[in-house]
Scaffold this active site. Structure first.
Site, PDB file in Angstrom:
ATOM      1  N   ARG A  55      48.585  -1.287 157.784  1.00 37.99           N
ATOM      2  CA  ARG A  55      48.195  -0.768 156.472  1.00 37.99           C
ATOM      3  C   ARG A  55      48.454   0.729 156.471  1.00 37.99           C
ATOM      4  NH1 ARG A  55      46.780  -3.612 151.943  1.00 37.99           N
ATOM      5  NH2 ARG A  55      44.681  -2.793 151.664  1.00 37.99           N
ATOM      6  N   ASP A 216      35.664  -4.568 147.657  1.00 35.62           N
ATOM      7  CA  ASP A 216      36.637  -5.376 146.922  1.00 35.62           C
ATOM      8  C   ASP A 216      36.361  -6.848 147.213  1.00 35.62           C
ATOM      9  OD1 ASP A 216      38.704  -6.000 145.248  1.00 35.62           O
ATOM     10  OD2 ASP A 216      40.263  -5.001 146.425  1.00 35.62           O
ATOM     11  N   ASP A 234      40.868  -6.200 153.059  1.00 36.83           N
ATOM     12  CA  ASP A 234      40.789  -5.088 152.106  1.00 36.83           C
ATOM     13  C   ASP A 234      39.401  -4.466 152.025  1.00 36.83           C
ATOM     14  OD1 ASP A 234      43.434  -5.458 151.688  1.00 36.83           O
ATOM     15  OD2 ASP A 234      43.300  -6.009 149.582  1.00 36.83           O
ATOM     16  N   GLU A 236      38.938  -1.019 151.761  1.00 39.01           N
ATOM     17  CA  GLU A 236      39.079   0.376 151.363  1.00 39.01           C
ATOM     18  C   GLU A 236      38.056   0.806 150.317  1.00 39.01           C
ATOM     19  OE1 GLU A 236      43.069   0.617 150.100  1.00 39.01           O
ATOM     20  OE2 GLU A 236      42.827  -0.763 148.428  1.00 39.01           O
TER      21      GLU A 236
END
Length: 342
Positions: A55, A216, A234, A236
Site C-alpha cells: 500500500r 472504513d 483498509d 486508513e
C-alpha cells in the site's frame, strides 16, 4: 459507478525494479487490483514464495482522496487489531517511512485468498453475494458485525492509541469539517454544509465511550471464504470514537449501493444490512445497545458525500467526466442525503 476509476500515475515496470531492489530479491507477478479501493495505491506481487500486497501513499499528481496518508499509523493499527483484538487484519510485514525506495512511503502485508464484494460494478448489481442463498448472506452479515464488536470490545492503552491523535465524537466531526474545507477549495457544496448544521442541531446528549474504530467498516473491505471473513482490509480511516461510527458506516454504505441498484431498476439486496438487524446482532455480541443511529447515519452520509465529491474532482481532473452545473450533484447520493436531512 460501473467504470474503474483511475487511481495511479506510476509505471508498473519502474515500480517492479525499485521494489525488487528494496526487498533484495526479484519481485514477480506485479499488478494492480481491478476493483475496489479509491485512496492509497495498491500493488499485488510475489516475493519468493510469499504473496504480498503493498500500500503506497498516492502521488500528488494523482489528486489524492485525502490530504494526508499516515501509513505508519495504518501499519500499527493493523498490527494491534490482529495481535491484540484477534481481528483478521492482514499480517503486517514491513513499513518503509522513506520516499526514497518507491518515491513515497509504503508498507507491505501478506495477501490472503478469498472473495471481496465488489464496488465496480456494485455487489448489488451482480455477482456471488447477490446470487447467494439468504441464509449465507445473513451469515456473512452477522460475521462482519462480529468483527466490529470484537475490535470495539478490546481495551487498548492510551500509548497504543496515541498515534491516532484526538479522540471522541467532537474531534471526529471537527476533522471531517477540516477535510471538507480542504476538499472543496474555493467552491462550496451547500448540501454538505447543511448536513454539518444538521449534526450540530441533533448532537447526541451522551455519545458514549470511545473505542478503537475500524473507520472504513464495510463489506467491501472484507475478504471472505465460505461467507466468513478471512481478511479485514483498509484501516486508513481508523479513529478513536463512539462504536456507532462503524455501525452507521456499515449500514449506510450498503444503503448507498442498494440505492444505486434501484436507480437502475435492479432488485439489489433490500433485506441486507438493515439497521434493526445490524444493531440487534451487535447488541447480542457486545452487550452495547447502539443509540442515536439517525445522527450517526446522517454523519455517515455526510462523510461519504465528502469522499464522493473528492472522487468527482479526481474524475474531472483526469477528463473522465465534466464538472456539474450544480455543486450538490457532486454528492452521488444527493437524493438520499436530502431525504435524511428533511
Amino acid at each position: 459507478m460501473t467504470e474503474q476509476m483511475r487511481t495511479s500515475t506510476r509505471d508498473l515496470d519502474e515500480l517492479r525494479e525499485r521494489l525488487s531492489a528494496w526487498l533484495g530479491q526479484e519481485v514477480s507477478q506485479l499488478s494492480r487490483p481491478s476493483a475496489n479501493g479509491m485512496s492509497s495505491e495498491t500493488l499485488f506481487f510475489t516475493a519468493g514464495t510469499t504473496r504480498c500486497v503493498a500500500r503506497l501513499a498516492p502521488a500528488r499528481e494523482a489528486v489524492p482522496v485525502f490530504p494526508t496518508y499516515d501509513l505508519g499509523t495504518q501499519f500499527e493499527v493493523m498490527r494491534l487489531a490482529r495481535e491484540r483484538a484477534g481481528v483478521l487484519a492482514p499480517r503486517a510485514l514491513r513499513f518503509e517511512p522513506s520516499a526514497e525506495p518507491l518515491g513515497t512511503p509504503f508498507f507491505v502485508m501478506e495477501r490472503e485468498e478469498g472473495e471481496v464484494p465488489p464496488d465496480v460494478p456494485p455487489y448489488t448489481f451482480e455477482g456471488w453475494l447477490l446470487e447467494a442463498a439468504p441464509d449465507d448472506r445473513r451469515r456473512l452479515q452477522d460475521a462482519t458485525v462480529a468483527v466490529a464488536a470484537r475490535l470495539h470490545g478490546t481495551r487498548f492503552s492510551d500509548a497504543e492509541l496515541a498515534p491516532l491523535g484526538r479522540r471522541g465524537l467532537r474531534a471526529h466531526v471537527d476533522a471531517q469539517r477540516a477535510y471538507y474545507e480542504w476538499m472543496r477549495g474555493p467552491s462550496r457544496i451547500p448540501l454538505l454544509e447543511r448536513a454539518f448544521d444538521w449534526l450540530e442541531d441533533h448532537w447526541p446528549a451522551e455519545p458514549g465511550p470511545d473505542v478503537l474504530t475500524w473507520g472504513d467498516a464495510r463489506i467491501g473491505n472484507v475478504m471472505y471464504r465460505d461467507f466468513t471473513p478471512v481478511a479485514v482490509l483498509d484501516w486508513e480511516m481508523a479513529a478513536v470514537g463512539p462504536r456507532e461510527l462503524d455501525l452507521a458506516w456499515m449500514i449506510f454504505l450498503h444503503r448507498f449501493f442498494q440505492d444505486l441498484a434501484e436507480v437502475f431498476e435492479l432488485p439489489g439486496l433490500p433485506g441486507f444490512m438493515r439497521r434493526t438487524d445490524v444493531c440487534a446482532t451487535y447488541r447480542d455480541l457486545s452487550g452495547h445497545t447502539p443509540r442515536d443511529m439517525d445522527f450517526y447515519e446522517v454523519y455517515a452520509a455526510l462523510r461519504h458525500g465528502i469522499v464522493m465529491a473528492r472522487v468527482w474532482q479526481r474524475r474531472i481532473h483526469f477528463g473522465e467526466q465534466p464538472a456539474p452545473d450544480d455543486p450538490d450533484d457532486m454528492v452521488l447520493h444527493r437524493a438520499r442525503l436530502e431525504r435524511m436531512l428533511s
